[in-house]
Design a protein around this motif. Structure first.
Motif, mmCIF file in Angstrom:
data_model
loop_
_atom_site.group_PDB
_atom_site.id
_atom_site.type_symbol
_atom_site.label_atom_id
_atom_site.label_comp_id
_atom_site.label_asym_id
_atom_site.label_seq_id
_atom_site.Cartn_x
_atom_site.Cartn_y
_atom_site.Cartn_z
ATOM 1 N N UNK A 83 34.857 32.223 38.137
ATOM 2 C CA UNK A 83 35.077 33.536 38.753
ATOM 3 C C UNK A 83 34.917 34.598 37.671
ATOM 4 N N UNK A 84 34.025 35.570 37.899
ATOM 5 C CA UNK A 84 33.745 36.621 36.926
ATOM 6 C C UNK A 84 34.405 37.921 37.362
ATOM 7 N N UNK A 85 35.097 38.581 36.426
ATOM 8 C CA UNK A 85 35.855 39.795 36.726
ATOM 9 C C UNK A 85 34.932 40.998 36.888
ATOM 10 N N UNK A 86 35.352 41.934 37.744
ATOM 11 C CA UNK A 86 34.605 43.178 37.929
ATOM 12 C C UNK A 86 35.180 44.306 37.094
ATOM 13 N N UNK A 87 36.446 44.179 36.673
ATOM 14 C CA UNK A 87 37.111 45.227 35.898
ATOM 15 C C UNK A 87 37.832 44.600 34.713
ATOM 16 N N UNK A 88 38.099 45.418 33.704
ATOM 17 C CA UNK A 88 38.863 44.943 32.548
ATOM 18 C C UNK A 88 40.293 44.625 32.976
ATOM 19 N N UNK A 89 40.829 43.566 32.414
ATOM 20 C CA UNK A 89 42.210 43.199 32.698
ATOM 21 C C UNK A 89 42.431 42.631 34.083
ATOM 22 N N UNK A 90 41.369 42.143 34.741
ATOM 23 C CA UNK A 90 41.519 41.634 36.107
ATOM 24 C C UNK A 90 42.443 40.429 36.168
ATOM 25 N N UNK A 91 42.532 39.651 35.064
ATOM 26 C CA UNK A 91 43.340 38.432 35.074
ATOM 27 C C UNK A 91 44.661 38.610 34.341
ATOM 28 N N UNK A 92 44.952 39.848 33.906
ATOM 29 C CA UNK A 92 46.151 40.077 33.095
ATOM 30 C C UNK A 92 47.427 39.866 33.893
ATOM 31 N N UNK A 93 47.401 40.188 35.183
ATOM 32 C CA UNK A 93 48.621 40.107 35.997
ATOM 33 C C UNK A 93 48.704 38.821 36.794
ATOM 34 N N UNK A 94 47.697 37.944 36.662
ATOM 35 C CA UNK A 94 47.627 36.768 37.515
ATOM 36 C C UNK A 94 47.968 35.530 36.697
ATOM 37 N N UNK A 95 49.014 34.850 37.090
ATOM 38 C CA UNK A 95 49.412 33.624 36.403
ATOM 39 C C UNK A 95 48.353 32.553 36.619
ATOM 40 N N UNK A 96 47.994 31.853 35.539
ATOM 41 C CA UNK A 96 46.979 30.813 35.662
ATOM 42 C C UNK A 96 47.429 29.680 36.587
#
Length: 611
Positions: free
Chosen positions: A344-357
């Protein structure tokens, strides 16, 4: 002496007295000067009174006396006003000196001429350190040149500038400052000075930024959860592996948080990744990117081996900081079966910062479970299957090892769900007593439990709970094991895979797990057993896992023989349940079997097996 002269002298004496009183009150030397001047004037006029003069001749002297008295009066008024203004200025200066905001006064070129003590609390420099300097002394570098150019253009034109500036304190730390800069102009409108008032608002700004960041993180988390909910809903309606992969990629690509999503599997023959499905990215562009780097192959292999999602950068390399991650790679696995990785490729910076792996890990398990179920359904129900025959000689498999160690023959009768996440294999063992079988199985790798169901005439029926074996690996990849016979470590295994499945991937995966396994035959299965397969599939799907286990265990334990080889209590003990529960499960399974055979309702009845 005439009256005009007397009036003039009296006025001058009154002026002297008035001036003396004001001098005593104010200690202003200007009143002392007037006192001396008026005293001399009065003395001169008294001396001139000895000579005879006419009233007309004394009129100018009288006028001078009046003017002198008025001078004393107006000077006293001026001194009072001057003192009042001075007191106000002193109060204003005192207020500036004790103000909590930093206040600077600069010349027209921006050189600081005055700074109050509060500057030290805002920029970290004392007043004596900044006088003679330019405010560039604490520029942070956070603003570009256009920002300062616009500021100076505005204040040099006579306008007031207000805004927030990021400064760098003497200590080196950054601070947010609410700033007002106003020009001081002369009568012609030319700027002579600038006055700047700065207030430290770092705490307020950081609090606001934290709230904005929390809101942004919450929005990203909610959007991701919405994507995951949609994926789970759409997985229910997907009937094939390819459809599941397509639904998965499409839903992620539709979210504004993500640019693209694709499912890939590491190729065993090279360092590449085979793309199974993709959305939001041009396939040719994706193939070019994958062929030019081994990073994607490496990260896909790592996440599948470790069973944990990984964050990656733009080039597919792993990163630890979620804020700098450009994508996430999620393993799609079910038990020991691997079905590739979701990128999965992010569209914005920090897209995965708030999402627990862990959220993505759970998604991978859900998708893997759905793919496994779809593969298994198609293998069991499809007439179009591929039959695979393997040679087991030298394979590191618990059934092969058991046969080789005890010099016996093992034949697989049935594979079922053993509960607690393991696989139940019902096998017939010939040429060996039950004792050695149980003893060997107790310490054999890949075997969780072994229960002898019945024994006699040099053979026995055994239920093995397996967690690592060739048959379990094939089952996890959606293959239906048809038969397995091994004698003294040498034997054959036959399995069937739906032709819609990726047969090559199944073979490569099981051979990768068991290098000694040889594929010796591959052919299309004859369709004459389709009705039997459909009946068995329909019946087994109508049972719960426990009902199926109870029926299988009872059958292989000899519960239905006469006389019985095992009682209901024996079978219940083997399953780890009480006899009453076993009886309930068995009766439910029997009722469903008879309903499948005799009931005329098309929703229940499968096609009967031909006699």
């Amino acid at each position: 002496m005439n009256g005009v002269l007397v009036a003039s002298v009296l006025l001058r004496l009154a002026g002297v007295g008035y001036s003396l009183v004001l001098l005593a009150r104010s200690s202003d030397r200007r009143f002392g000067f007037l006192t001396v001047m008026l005293s001399l004037m009065a003395t001169r006029q008294l001396l001139s009174a000895r000579s005879s003069t006419t009233p007309v001749e004394e009129l100018p002297g009288l006028a001078v006396s009046v003017l002198a008295l008025l001078t004393v009066y107006y000077l006293s008024s001026y001194v009072v006003e001057e003192r009042r203004v001075t007191e106000r200025l002193q109060g204003f200066r005192k207020a500036i000196e004790h103000a909590g905001h930093a206040i600077f006064v600069t010349d027209a070129d921006g050189t600081i001429e005055y700074a109050n003590p509060a500057v030290e609390s805002v920029v970290g420099y004392g007043p004596e350190e900044v006088v003679g300097e330019n405010p560039r002394l604490w520029q942070s570098g956070e603003h570009d040149e256009d920002f300062y150019t616009e500021l100076w253009e505005r204040i040099s034109s006579g306008e007031v500038w207000e805004g927030e500036i990021v400064n760098r304190r003497k200590s080196g730390e950054l601070c947010w400052v609410d700033t007002t800069v106003a020009p001081i102009t002369d009568e012609a409108g030319a700027v002579e000075h600038y006055v700047a008032v700065e207030r430290d608002v770092t705490d307020r700004k950081e609090r606001r930024l934290r709230i904005e960041e929390q809101n942004d993180r919450l929005e990203r988390l909610n959007n991701t959860n919405e994507v995951l909910r949609d994926v789970n809903r759409e997985l229910v309606g997907a009937s094939t592996r390819r459809e599941i992969e397509r639904v998965l990629c499409d839903r992620f690509a539709r979210s504004h948080l993500f640019d693209a999503a694709w499912v890939g599997t590491p190729r065993l023959v090279d360092d590449g990744v085979a793309v199974q499905a993709a959305a939001g990215v041009d396939p040719e562009t994706l193939e070019t990117r994958l062929d030019g780097s081994t990073a994607y192959r490496d990260v896909a292999g790592d996440v599948l081996e470790q069973r944990r999602p990984a964050l990656v950068d733009d080039d597919g390399g792993p990163v630890d900081d979620p804020a700098g991650a450009a994508g996430v790679v999620v393993p799609l696995s079910y038990q020991d079966a691997d079905y590739g990785a979701l990128f999965v490729e992010a569209a914005t910076d920090g897209a995965f910062e708030a999402i627990d792996r862990a959220v993505f890990a759970e998604l991978g398990l859900t998708v893997g479970d759905a793919i496994n179920a779809a593969e298994s359904r198609r293998t069991l129900a499809s007439d179009e299957v591929t039959r695979l025959e393997f040679r087991l000689d030298g394979t590191d498999d618990p059934l092969v090892s058991l046969s080789a160690a005890l010099g016996c023959t093992i034949e697989l009768d049935r594979i079922g769900d053993g509960g607690e996440g393991d696989c139940a294999a019902y096998v017939s063992v010939a040429g060996c007593e039950p004792g050695p079988v149980s003893a060997h199985a107790a310490d054999a790798p890949g075997v969780e439990r072994a229960e002898v169901l019945c024994a006699g005439d040099g053979q026995c029926a055994v239920r093995l709970a397996l967690d690592d074996a060739v048959v379990t690996t094939l089952a996890q990849y959606g293959a239906a094991v048809q038969s397995l016979t091994v004698t003294e470590g040498t034997g054959r295994l036959v399995a069937e895979v739906a032709r819609s499945n990726d047969v090559r991937s199944v073979v490569e995966a099981v051979q990768s797990a068991y290098p000694g396994l040889d594929l010796i035959a591959q052919r299309e299965r004859e369709p004459d057993a389709a009705a039997e397969t459909e009946f068995r599939t329909t019946f087994e799907e109508s049972l719960t896992d426990r009902q199926l286990e109870a029926a299988q265990t009872a059958y292989f334990a000899g519960f239905f023989e006469w006389p019985r080889d095992a009682s209901g209590e024996d079978v219940a003990e083997t399953m780890g349940i009480n006899q009453s529960t076993f009886t309930q499960h068995l009766r439910a399974a029997e009722r469903k079997l008879f309903a499948s055979l005799f009931d005329r309702d098309d929703d229940v009845v499968a096609e009967p097996v031909s006699a």
